[in-house]
Design a protein around this motif. Structure first.
Motif, PDB file in Angstrom:
ATOM      1  N   LEU A   1      -5.848  -8.682   7.751  1.00 40.90           N
ATOM      2  CA  LEU A   1      -4.571  -8.615   7.259  1.00 40.90           C
ATOM      3  C   LEU A   1      -3.708  -9.406   8.329  1.00 40.90           C
ATOM      4  N   ALA A   2      -4.254  -9.428   9.698  1.00 43.37           N
ATOM      5  CA  ALA A   2      -3.386  -9.735  10.563  1.00 43.37           C
ATOM      6  C   ALA A   2      -3.606 -11.162  10.865  1.00 43.37           C
ATOM      7  N   ILE A   3      -4.770 -11.752  10.620  1.00 50.40           N
ATOM      8  CA  ILE A   3      -5.117 -13.199  10.814  1.00 50.40           C
ATOM      9  C   ILE A   3      -3.992 -14.077  10.320  1.00 50.40           C
ATOM     10  N   PRO A   4      -3.743 -14.045   8.932  1.00 58.36           N
ATOM     11  CA  PRO A   4      -2.599 -15.007   8.480  1.00 58.36           C
ATOM     12  C   PRO A   4      -1.248 -14.959   9.394  1.00 58.36           C
ATOM     13  N   PHE A   5      -0.984 -13.579   9.558  1.00 54.97           N
ATOM     14  CA  PHE A   5       0.218 -13.323  10.398  1.00 54.97           C
ATOM     15  C   PHE A   5      -0.056 -14.076  11.613  1.00 54.97           C
ATOM     16  N   ALA A   6      -1.144 -13.913  12.247  1.00 56.17           N
ATOM     17  CA  ALA A   6      -1.264 -14.394  13.764  1.00 56.17           C
ATOM     18  C   ALA A   6      -1.058 -15.794  14.016  1.00 56.17           C
TER      19      ALA A   6
ATOM     20  N   GLY B   1      -7.163  -4.281   8.744  1.00 52.37           N
ATOM     21  CA  GLY B   1      -6.069  -4.467   9.612  1.00 52.37           C
ATOM     22  C   GLY B   1      -6.289  -5.886  10.217  1.00 52.37           C
ATOM     23  N   THR B   2      -7.461  -6.097  10.761  1.00 50.98           N
ATOM     24  CA  THR B   2      -7.654  -7.504  11.418  1.00 50.98           C
ATOM     25  C   THR B   2      -7.560  -8.522  10.294  1.00 50.98           C
TER      26      THR B   2
ATOM     27  N   ILE C   1      -0.362 -12.146  18.111  1.00 51.95           N
ATOM     28  CA  ILE C   1      -1.338 -11.245  17.373  1.00 51.95           C
ATOM     29  C   ILE C   1      -0.763  -9.831  17.484  1.00 51.95           C
ATOM     30  N   LYS C   2       0.609  -9.537  17.745  1.00 52.01           N
ATOM     31  CA  LYS C   2       1.441  -8.367  17.463  1.00 52.01           C
ATOM     32  C   LYS C   2       2.144  -8.361  16.241  1.00 52.01           C
ATOM     33  N   ALA C   3       1.259  -8.338  15.124  1.00 54.62           N
ATOM     34  CA  ALA C   3       1.702  -8.065  13.759  1.00 54.62           C
ATOM     35  C   ALA C   3       2.101  -6.469  13.826  1.00 54.62           C
ATOM     36  N   HIS C   4       3.147  -6.122  12.944  1.00 55.26           N
ATOM     37  CA  HIS C   4       3.365  -4.985  12.719  1.00 55.26           C
ATOM     38  C   HIS C   4       2.820  -4.337  11.480  1.00 55.26           C
ATOM     39  N   ILE C   5       1.659  -4.358  11.342  1.00 55.80           N
ATOM     40  CA  ILE C   5       1.125  -3.604  10.194  1.00 55.80           C
ATOM     41  C   ILE C   5       0.729  -1.773  10.388  1.00 55.80           C
ATOM     42  N   PRO C   6       1.630  -1.215   9.671  1.00 58.56           N
ATOM     43  CA  PRO C   6       1.507   0.241   9.798  1.00 58.56           C
ATOM     44  C   PRO C   6      -0.071   0.621   9.665  1.00 58.56           C
ATOM     45  N   PHE C   7      -0.613   1.385  10.418  1.00 56.82           N
ATOM     46  CA  PHE C   7      -2.038   1.799  10.244  1.00 56.82           C
ATOM     47  C   PHE C   7      -2.182   2.856   9.097  1.00 56.82           C
ATOM     48  N   GLY C   8      -1.388   3.780   8.881  1.00 51.68           N
ATOM     49  CA  GLY C   8      -1.541   4.599   7.787  1.00 51.68           C
ATOM     50  C   GLY C   8      -1.992   4.344   6.643  1.00 51.68           C
ATOM     51  N   PRO C   9      -1.442   3.287   5.759  1.00 51.56           N
ATOM     52  CA  PRO C   9      -1.970   2.879   4.578  1.00 51.56           C
ATOM     53  C   PRO C   9      -3.431   2.486   4.595  1.00 51.56           C
ATOM     54  N   LEU C  10      -3.671   1.757   5.757  1.00 50.96           N
ATOM     55  CA  LEU C  10      -5.174   1.131   5.806  1.00 50.96           C
ATOM     56  C   LEU C  10      -6.092   2.349   6.103  1.00 50.96           C
ATOM     57  N   LEU C  11      -5.845   3.373   6.778  1.00 53.33           N
ATOM     58  CA  LEU C  11      -6.570   4.685   6.975  1.00 53.33           C
ATOM     59  C   LEU C  11      -6.926   5.451   5.612  1.00 53.33           C
ATOM     60  N   MET C  12      -5.922   5.229   4.782  1.00 54.59           N
ATOM     61  CA  MET C  12      -5.862   5.995   3.621  1.00 54.59           C
ATOM     62  C   MET C  12      -6.801   5.141   2.395  1.00 54.59           C
TER      63      MET C  12
END
Ligand SMILES: [Zn+2]
Length: 259
Positions: free
Chosen positions: A215-220, A212-213, A226-237
């Protein structure tokens, strides 16, 4: 066998996407036939061969020539690769209990793909899909621990489920549902039973947060927030799949690093 698993995965993958869309539109996913998103022409068997139809038609509808989403062949390809890799890297044996676990695993990862697409598209994990997966992982835990007479395996699954969903529940309460969704708390029960034990559970959360972190860097950098809206579910799976296959390798590599 690897090729069979690949083909099997492609077939499952093509039903995954159709299932998600029909489920979201509250349509029956058993009745009704696949049709083009644009011209609604009913697709023929030749148009429904996973990946190949899309490639052969250059990603366009045979009837109206509109461009079809690249997400269809992508999901089919991901499913095919996941099925083939599951067979190649299967960490358990292929005796009768192992085959039972392998079949459960294939159903679970198909469910994960459905949930991931759902979460990425609509930022939610529907209970009606999460709960059957929780039940299946519990059934698997009971059957395998009974079959192998391993109380340790059973307790490991219960501890994993309690730990992951417990931590998520705390984060959910602390943030009022901002950091983590209620769906992730329920999904955590299923994931904890799959990976089992406190070490694997902590590793799972660590890997999901790490991805998650990253993936969030380019977005940030792009959006200066730093508030990227990446859903956590897919990352957990994704993290669950990694820990299930390579958890013990990662842990022994890490402990060797320290000693
Ligand atoms: Zn069309």
């Amino acid at each position: 066998m690897i090729i069979i698993m690949f083909m099997f995965g492609m077939l499952f993958g093509s039903s995954v996407y159709a299932f998600v869309l029909r489920y979201h539109e509250h349509k029956s996913w058993l009745k009704g036939r696949s049709e083009c998103d644009y011209c609604h022409h009913v697709l023929q068997p030749l148009d429904l061969i996973p990946i190949f139809s899309w490639l052969a038609l250059g990603g366009k509808c045979r009837y109206c020539s509109k461009r079809l989403s690249w997400q269809y062949p992508l999901v089919e390809l991901v499913a095919a690769i996941l099925f083939a890799l599951s067979y190649i890297f299967w960490p358990l044996s292929f005796n009768s209990l192992g085959v039972f676990q392998f079949i459960c695993w294939l159903i679970l990862i198909t469910g994960f793909m459905i949930l991931s697409i759902y979460d990425l598209k609509w930022y939610t994990l529907p209970d009606k899909i999460v709960f059957p997966l929780v039940s299946l992982s519990f059934l698997q835990l009971v059957v395998v621990s009974t079959g192998s007479g391993s109380v340790k395996y059973f307790l490991g699954g219960i501890i994993g489920a309690a730990l992951i969903s417990g931590i998520f529940y705390m984060l959910f309460q602390l943030s009022g549902g901002k950091w983590i969704g209620g769906g992730d708390v329920k999904l955590g029960i299923c994931l904890g039973m799959i990976v089992g034990g406190p070490v694997n559970s902590v590793l799972l959360i660590f890997i999901a947060s790490l991805i998650g972190t990253i993936l969030a860097i380019p977005f940030a950098l792009k959006n200066k927030t730093i508030k990227a809206h990446i859903p956590f579910g897919p990352l957990l799976m994704v993290a669950t799949v990694i820990v299930f296959f390579f958890g013990s390798d990662l842990i022994s590599w890490y402990t060797h690093l320290l000693t």
